[in-house]
Design a protein around this motif. Structure first.
Motif, mmCIF file in Angstrom:
data_model
loop_
_atom_site.group_PDB
_atom_site.id
_atom_site.type_symbol
_atom_site.label_atom_id
_atom_site.label_comp_id
_atom_site.label_asym_id
_atom_site.label_seq_id
_atom_site.Cartn_x
_atom_site.Cartn_y
_atom_site.Cartn_z
ATOM 1 N N LEU A 96 0.823 -1.206 0.000
ATOM 2 C CA LEU A 96 0.000 0.000 0.000
ATOM 3 C C LEU A 96 0.859 1.259 0.000
ATOM 4 N N ALA A 97 1.938 1.237 0.785
ATOM 5 C CA ALA A 97 2.821 2.398 0.846
ATOM 6 C C ALA A 97 3.467 2.668 -0.510
ATOM 7 N N THR A 145 2.268 1.792 -3.410
ATOM 8 C CA THR A 145 1.215 2.258 -4.313
ATOM 9 C C THR A 145 0.943 3.743 -4.100
ATOM 10 N N ALA A 146 0.925 4.153 -2.839
ATOM 11 C CA ALA A 146 0.742 5.571 -2.543
ATOM 12 C C ALA A 146 1.907 6.398 -3.094
ATOM 13 N N ALA A 147 3.128 5.839 -2.999
ATOM 14 C CA ALA A 147 4.288 6.538 -3.553
ATOM 15 C C ALA A 147 4.172 6.684 -5.059
ATOM 16 N N ALA A 168 1.341 6.887 -6.765
ATOM 17 C CA ALA A 168 0.346 7.935 -7.015
ATOM 18 C C ALA A 168 0.945 9.322 -6.797
ATOM 19 N N LEU A 169 1.783 9.449 -5.750
ATOM 20 C CA LEU A 169 2.416 10.734 -5.458
ATOM 21 C C LEU A 169 3.348 11.158 -6.588
ATOM 22 N N SER A 206 1.411 12.071 -9.755
ATOM 23 C CA SER A 206 0.774 13.378 -9.589
ATOM 24 C C SER A 206 1.793 14.508 -9.670
#
Length: 339
Positions: A32-33, A35-37, A39-40, A43
């Motif tokens: 999850l971490a 995946t968030a990275a 997305a960051l 973006s």
């Protein structure tokens, strides 16, 4: 009789891991971490590119007052809020305004027909945009005068845009490597400064000497790159010294994931959304690009602000390293007594 010994080969490559299988919640948390990275990063790099358009771009217009007002109204109707029009008395004043970086370009609307004055080294995207505006106003190609043309070896100005990321990465990686592999704030600072002094001439040798992507004074360009690498490396080191590994991660993300996309290396600060353009110029990658453009195409005009930003980052990093060193010395007697 031989004695059986535990087989340590299987775990010798990960001595820090506890024995047994890793809990599933840790595995899922890491996924999850990451995946968030992702997305960051997507973006940070894609969002500025999709939002690039002129916003209050300073433009001079040469012509009689009624013609200037007509041009102002026409530009505002075509792209509301895109241009900030300044009247210029004649072509020579318009050239001076562009060379002094007070405006990004000029539209000349005289009896001899329209023409455009641009400065490609201030940002190829802006020069192209103003040329298109002049053509749209007349419906035909217009003469273009470039008072700061791109270097002959890089007519599209792509070299500096492509070189901005490696300069950012090497400074950030240097800060991380020195923070993790070198003991002592003083030695870390010296390592960063030595790298910066070597990186400046090396980068300029590639960008200017080989690729022809710069056209200014070699010494000035080398000094800008050296100061930029020092600002990034020392800034990362300083934050890591006072905030540990979380601070190191935060500094790396700030410089690479935020600073590089907002550097306007492929465009110009005026093409980014308001607030984000100012933030980009307050971070080392944007300041390096702006200072290099100033010394390469304008003899240093407009370099004062970016150089001040880089000096502030480098000095701030040194101050934080000094604070960390003082804190370590203060706690050393207590640690020795406890031992």
């Amino acid at each position: 009789m031989s004695t059986l010994t535990p087989n340590r080969t299987a775990t010798s490559d990960s001595p820090a891991l506890p024995p047994g299988d890793t809990p599933w919640r840790t595995v899922l948390g890491l996924a999850l971490a990451l995946t968030a990275a992702l997305a960051l990063l997507l973006s940070a790099f894609a969002w500025p590119a999709t939002q690039t358009r002129p916003r209050d771009l300073p433009v001079a217009v040469v012509g009689p007052p009624p013609v200037v007002e007509q041009a102002r109204a026409a530009l505002d109707r075509a792209q509301p809020g895109a241009f900030d029009v300044t009247a210029a008395a004649d072509v020579e004043q318009a050239r001076d305004l562009v060379r002094s970086r007070e405006v990004s370009g000029a539209l000349v609307l005289g009896p001899g027909g329209p023409s455009v004055v641009v400065a490609t080294q201030a940002g190829p995207a802006v020069a192209q945009l103003l040329t298109q505006v002049g053509q749209a106003a007349t419906g035909a190609a217009v003469p273009v005068e470039d008072v700061a043309p791109a270097p002959a070896g890089d007519p599209r100005g792509a070299g500096l845009a492509a070189g901005a990321l490696p300069l950012t990465v090497i400074g950030a990686v240097a800060g991380a490597v020195l923070a993790l592999r070198v003991r002592g704030p003083g030695r870390r600072a010296v390592g960063a400064v030595v790298l910066a002094l070597l990186a400046g001439p090396t980068a300029v040798g590639v960008l200017h000497g080989w690729l022809g992507a710069l056209s200014g004074d070699w010494l000035a360009e080398s000094a800008v790159v050296s100061l930029g690498v020092a600002a990034i490396a020392l800034g990362v080191l300083g934050v890591a010294a006072v905030a540990g590994r979380p601070g190191l991660v935060l500094a790396e993300l700030t410089v690479i994931a935020l600073g590089n996309p907002l550097s306007a290396a492929a465009g110009a600060p005026a093409l980014l959304p308001g607030g984000w353009s100012e933030l980009g110029q307050a971070l080392p990658p944007g300041a390096v690009v702006a200072a290099l453009r100033a010394v390469s195409g304008f003899g240093g005009t407009g370099a004062g602000g970016p150089l001040a930003v880089l000096a502030l980052w480098a000095t701030g990093g040194l101050v934080l390293l000094a604070v960390a060193a003082l804190r370590t010395r203060r706690h050393a007697p207590y640690a020795a007594a406890a031992a």
